[in-house]
Design a protein around this motif. Structure first.
Motif, PDB file in Angstrom:
ATOM      1  N   TYR A  51       0.787  -1.232   0.000  1.00 53.31           N
ATOM      2  CA  TYR A  51       0.000   0.000   0.000  1.00 53.31           C
ATOM      3  C   TYR A  51       0.821   1.285   0.000  1.00 53.31           C
ATOM      4  O   TYR A  51       0.283   2.352  -0.303  1.00 53.31           O
ATOM      5  CB  TYR A  51      -0.963  -0.002   1.199  1.00 53.31           C
ATOM      6  N   GLN A  54       0.662   3.504  -3.400  1.00 55.55           N
ATOM      7  CA  GLN A  54      -0.605   4.187  -3.701  1.00 55.55           C
ATOM      8  C   GLN A  54      -0.939   5.229  -2.644  1.00 55.55           C
ATOM      9  O   GLN A  54      -1.544   6.252  -2.965  1.00 55.55           O
ATOM     10  CB  GLN A  54      -1.741   3.181  -3.910  1.00 55.55           C
ATOM     11  N   CYS A  60      -5.883   6.776  -3.733  1.00 52.62           N
ATOM     12  CA  CYS A  60      -6.900   5.788  -3.348  1.00 52.62           C
ATOM     13  C   CYS A  60      -7.887   6.369  -2.323  1.00 52.62           C
ATOM     14  O   CYS A  60      -7.535   7.200  -1.494  1.00 52.62           O
ATOM     15  CB  CYS A  60      -6.236   4.537  -2.795  1.00 52.62           C
ATOM     16  N   ALA A  80     -14.163   1.374  -4.514  1.00 54.10           N
ATOM     17  CA  ALA A  80     -12.781   1.851  -4.462  1.00 54.10           C
ATOM     18  C   ALA A  80     -12.547   2.823  -5.606  1.00 54.10           C
ATOM     19  O   ALA A  80     -12.810   2.509  -6.767  1.00 54.10           O
ATOM     20  CB  ALA A  80     -11.821   0.673  -4.554  1.00 54.10           C
ATOM     21  N   LEU A  83      -8.037   3.459  -8.150  1.00 55.70           N
ATOM     22  CA  LEU A  83      -7.215   2.272  -8.417  1.00 55.70           C
ATOM     23  C   LEU A  83      -7.268   1.856  -9.878  1.00 55.70           C
ATOM     24  O   LEU A  83      -6.396   1.135 -10.355  1.00 55.70           O
ATOM     25  CB  LEU A  83      -7.660   1.108  -7.533  1.00 55.70           C
TER      26      LEU A  83
END
Length: 108
Positions: A51, A54, A60, A80, A83
């Motif tokens: 993670y 991102q 995100c 989401a 992404l």
């Protein structure tokens, strides 16, 4: 003792604010994450590695459109953002034990 839904909500807040340290802190040291593609992440270091990029890009964000809880489990219906070109709808099951998320299953 912290309620499972509260732990998952803390995780969501950290995710949406791109705070990698707060995000990882909601997970057990030996967390297992089963991704929708069948791959596994195991442990906090793998979670952080997955993670960090991102979060650093600030791309995100997850929107909760439904949540179910039962015992140690919280199942979120999420949208989401950031992404892919279009928002992605997914079900995510979180198991919380001893105040930390120790298992995550992405169901779609």
């Amino acid at each position: 003792m912290t309620e499972p839904r509260d732990v998952v909500e803390q995780q969501l807040a950290a995710y949406n604010s791109h705070d990698i340290d707060a995000f990882v802190a909601t997970y057990a040291e030996d967390v297992t994450v089963r991704r929708a593609d069948g791959s596994l992440l195991q442990g906090r270091p793998a979670l952080r590695d997955r993670y960090a990029g991102q979060f650093a890009e600030g791309r995100c964000r997850a929107e909760i459109v439904g949540r179910l809880t039962e015992g140690d489990w919280v199942v979120d219906h999420e949208i989401a953002h950031g992404l892919a070109a279009e928002p992605v709808r997914v079900l995510v099951a979180y198991r919380v034990r001893a105040g930390l998320i120790d298992r995550v299953d992405f169901l779609g």
